[in-house]
Design an enzyme around this catalytic site. Structure first.
Site: not given
Length: 367
Positions: A139, A166-168, A171
């Site tokens: 991220d 960005v990961d969240v 997802g």
């Protein structure tokens, strides 16, 4: 019974984006089987401190409730066969290995879909499966190369967002894609491959900033707590504490001026329209901040709240949870003695469920 009750998800993902998506789906009733390395598990199991009272990394615990952990050594023929068995009985498979890894293990979509035609296969990468396949997708560096750092923080001092945002976001986008593919499967009986990457997700999620570049050639810059297109829409200091005011239209600006007892600002030609206020942002901010020194952030919050103006004190995380509790939102749930953050989605007929706390490794192989 949740809205996804009966669906089986084979979760080969690690760290945050994939596990966050599969936890959301598990909360909705899906049966998630999380495949982990024997004795080591998901990378985030060792990401601490902090650790909770049960000895689990809070990072890992935050995205892995409602899942069944099985330990499988994918470096062995036996392990790969065990994983294949799970995948062939699953409705959905989620993975975020480097592009090509699942293919080398015979666990790619093309191989599995021959025997599981309804399989929805969600493949997550940092930069796609083409020319960016060799770039690791953490991220921090995606925030850097994807432009987010350049518009965050103060001018000339790029700063990452304080969570792996960005990961969240990736997802969440992947979860939406999975649900769309499930709907398509109802009509066709066929599954499909979903590919999503962190960089694409960030560029899309930059929203007005990316649209400003694509549509008008405007390259955004870091502006601290101000907004490139709205004023007043920023954080101000007060007698005690900082206060965010989001007066996003003319009506809210007029009401803000009334609360601050400065109605003359409404007819000031510098501040007549939002575009005028943006052009004279610094002058307006100085006037407002000077007026705000009469009271504390919490006192102003109460005054502005009564007038229907979006505003609030800058809270730390503890205060944020306390604020949510004061609104009756119950942001924390307890699962088998372990506290967890409540899923934010509320269904009227098929509520989310919390039945399994994040599991410890058992040092036992797949059964």
């Amino acid at each position: 019974m949740g809205p996804l009750d009966g669906l089986v998800i084979a979760d080969f993902s690690r760290v945050l984006a994939g596990p966050y998506a599969t936890m959301m789906l598990a909360d909705m009733g899906a049966h998630v089987i999380k495949i982990e390395r024997p004795g080591i598990g998901d990378d985030t199991r060792s990401w601490g401190p902090p650790f909770n009272e049960q000895g689990l990394s809070t990072y890992f615990a935050g995205v892995n409730r409602n899942k069944k952990t099985v330990e499988i050594d994918l470096s062995t023929d036996e392990g790969r066969e065990q994983a294949r068995h799970i995948a062939l009985t699953a409705d959905i498979l989620v993975e975020n290995f480097r592009p090509g890894t699942m293919q080398r293990m015979g666990l790619d979509y093309k191989s599995l879909s021959k025997d599981n035609k309804g399989l929805i296969y969600a493949s997550l990468s940092g930069f796609g499966s083409g020319e960016g396949a060799d770039i690791g997708g953490y991220d921090l560096m995606v925030q850097a190369v994807g432009g987010l750092m350049s518009i965050n923080g103060e001018k000339d001092h790029p700063v990452k967002v304080g969570v792996a945002l960005v990961d969240v976001l990736t997802g969440l986008h992947m979860g939406m894609g999975i649900l769309a593919a499930l709907n398509a499967r109802h009509a066709t009986g066929k599954g499909q491959l979903i590919e999503i990457n962190l960089l694409h997700t960030l560029l899309s999620s930059l929203a007005n900033q990316s649209s400003a570049y694509v549509g008008a050639g405007v390259i955004g810059t870091a502006m601290g707590n101000t907004h490139p297109s709205i004023a007043p829409y920023q954080v101000f200091s007060t007698k005690h504490g900082d206060l965010a005011i989001a007066a996003g239209n003319d009506s809210l600006f007029r009401r803000t001026c009334d609360v601050l007892r400065m109605p003359e600002l409404v007819t000031d030609e510098r501040f007549l329209t939002n575009s005028d206020r943006v052009a004279h942002r610094e002058e307006l901010a100085a006037i407002i901040e000077d007026a705000l020194q009469e009271k504390t952030a919490h006192e102003w919050f109460e005054d502005l709240r009564r007038a229907g103006i979006p505003a609030g004190p800058v809270n730390d995380i503890q205060q944020a949870f306390q604020f949510a509790e004061s609104l009756g939102l119950d942001p924390i749930v307890e699962i088998n003695g372990m506290r967890s953050v409540r899923n934010p989605i509320n269904f009227s007929d098929t509520p989310v469920e919390y039945h399994t706390a994040p599991q410890k490794l058992s040092n036992q192989s797949f059964q």
